[in-house]
Write a protein that holds these residues in place. Sequence first.
Motif, short mmCIF file in Angstrom:
data_model
loop_
_atom_site.label_atom_id
_atom_site.label_comp_id
_atom_site.label_asym_id
_atom_site.label_seq_id
_atom_site.Cartn_x
_atom_site.Cartn_y
_atom_site.Cartn_z
N PRO A 35 9.19 -4.61 -4.20
CA PRO A 35 10.27 -5.51 -3.81
C PRO A 35 11.24 -4.89 -2.80
CG PRO A 35 10.93 -4.39 -5.79
CD PRO A 35 9.61 -3.77 -5.35
N SER A 36 10.92 -3.71 -2.22
CA SER A 36 11.91 -3.09 -1.33
C SER A 36 11.96 -3.80 0.03
CB SER A 36 11.60 -1.60 -1.13
OG SER A 36 10.33 -1.45 -0.54
N ILE A 37 10.94 -4.63 0.31
CA ILE A 37 10.87 -5.45 1.54
C ILE A 37 10.95 -4.57 2.79
CG2 ILE A 37 11.52 -7.72 2.52
CD1 ILE A 37 11.22 -7.95 -0.48
N ILE B 176 13.30 5.34 -7.69
CA ILE B 176 14.00 5.75 -6.46
C ILE B 176 12.99 5.75 -5.30
CG2 ILE B 176 15.17 7.68 -5.28
CD1 ILE B 176 16.28 8.39 -8.14
N ASP B 177 11.80 6.34 -5.53
CA ASP B 177 10.79 6.41 -4.47
C ASP B 177 10.36 5.02 -4.01
OD1 ASP B 177 10.88 9.12 -4.64
OD2 ASP B 177 9.02 9.34 -5.80
N ALA B 178 10.30 4.09 -4.95
CA ALA B 178 9.85 2.74 -4.61
C ALA B 178 10.97 1.89 -4.02
CB ALA B 178 9.25 2.05 -5.84
N GLY B 179 12.16 2.49 -3.89
CA GLY B 179 13.30 1.77 -3.29
C GLY B 179 13.86 0.70 -4.21
N ILE B 180 13.96 1.03 -5.52
CA ILE B 180 14.42 0.03 -6.48
C ILE B 180 15.64 0.54 -7.26
CG2 ILE B 180 13.72 -1.44 -8.45
CD1 ILE B 180 10.84 -1.02 -7.47
N PRO B 181 16.85 0.34 -6.70
CA PRO B 181 18.04 0.71 -7.47
C PRO B 181 18.24 -0.24 -8.65
CG PRO B 181 18.62 -0.16 -5.29
CD PRO B 181 17.13 -0.19 -5.38
N ALA B 182 19.04 0.20 -9.64
CA ALA B 182 19.23 -0.59 -10.86
C ALA B 182 19.84 -1.96 -10.56
CB ALA B 182 20.12 0.18 -11.83
#
Length: 419
Positions: free
Chosen positions: A154-156, A389-395
């Motif tokens: 989902p980091s687009i 974090i690596d997948a670009g997914i903050p909480a």
Amino acid sequence: MQEQTLAIHAGYEKDAQGTMAVPIYQTTAYEFRDTNHAANLFELKELGNIYTRLMNPTTDVFEKRFNALEQGGGAVGTASGMAAIFYAIANVAEAGDNIIVAQQVYGGTTTLTGHTIKRFGIETRYFNVNEPSQIEALVDEKTKIILFESITNPSIDVADFEAIVAIAEKHNIITCVDNTVATPIYCKPLTLGCDIVVHSASKYTTGQGLAIGGIVIERENLVEKIKGNPRYAHFNEPDESYHGLVYSDLPLPLFTLRIRLALLRDLGATPSPFNSWLYIQGLETLPLRMKQHSSSALKIAKYLENHPKVKKVNYPGLESNSNYALAQKYFPKGQSGLLSFEVETKEEAQAIADATDIFKVVVNIGDSKSIITHPASTTHQQLSAQELIDAGIPAGLIRLSVGLEDTEDLIKDLEKALG
Ligand code: PLP
């Protein structure tokens, strides 16, 4: 033929009944003319239907139509997007080999590559899709495939095809693109030098959240890369499980044929004929639907960008987005219906998702009905803190799959939820 025409007609030849809609061939098996005919089909001396685990006339239309939209050289349908990804990997890699995968991929792809195939002895090496030069240092003689998403979920983020393909070509390695989010309407990776495309047909293909399915499509003349290439010895040597067949000697799309003859035969994740029929119905309207998904997502992204509670919006159609230049290069006509945005905390993100009415809290994308998802607690929950974090997914990340409802209604729904 133009894309919209292919989406409606490609792959379907009417039989004597003249049936306008593609028939659903709901059958397990097919009668042979005689035992000789049966033997010829098994020996590939003649091509024809044997058993629905391997092929089916309804699924054949789905495969041909999708192949036409991707401008491919051959396709094979699978029971899910995950099966398509697994088969693309399993078709080239075995114990002792390694594969190179983008960090920013769907959570199921991360768990498949980071955990499940590790138990089969296949190592995964990850690269940041925003820094494709990292791939170079990961390659060795046991590297079998480079896997990434055209628009990441989902980091687009947007993959830099040219940079990735240049490294893959230098080392003669097969590239595989998950094109689920961009769809062939906005991006055709096989025309950008990539070798394999995979899709979850469960998303924009059905378009209404109706069925789970997938597809693997190969580029034309992939044999040129595989023939005599030591990385892919098993395509160049006799397959003992198929009376000594050498795939690279066949005048057929060899990658998807091997998935059909070896992996579908032995592992069996085949689409049901009814589901293939649903994908065919979906493909007919895919070009039209994608225009609406995409234009609505852009309007919503612009609205969110100006909202004081929103820290960041990830949508490559926004001029302010770091992927804007790549998106203009690779899919200038539209950037699909998926976007994500960040608020301060996990609790705030969950409260916003709970407060929407039209956007439903669901883990799916590509539906006509709008969907809101909190990836860190759902689709990507099994990822470790570092993997998130690596997948670009903050909480505080929220993902939106923008459906086909009226855009103003969707914006009002978000306005209410954001408070
Ligand atoms: N690839 C992407 C980009 C996805 O979003 C998904 C599912 O969400 C998959 C693959 C897996 O597909 P399926 O659910 O059909 O197995």
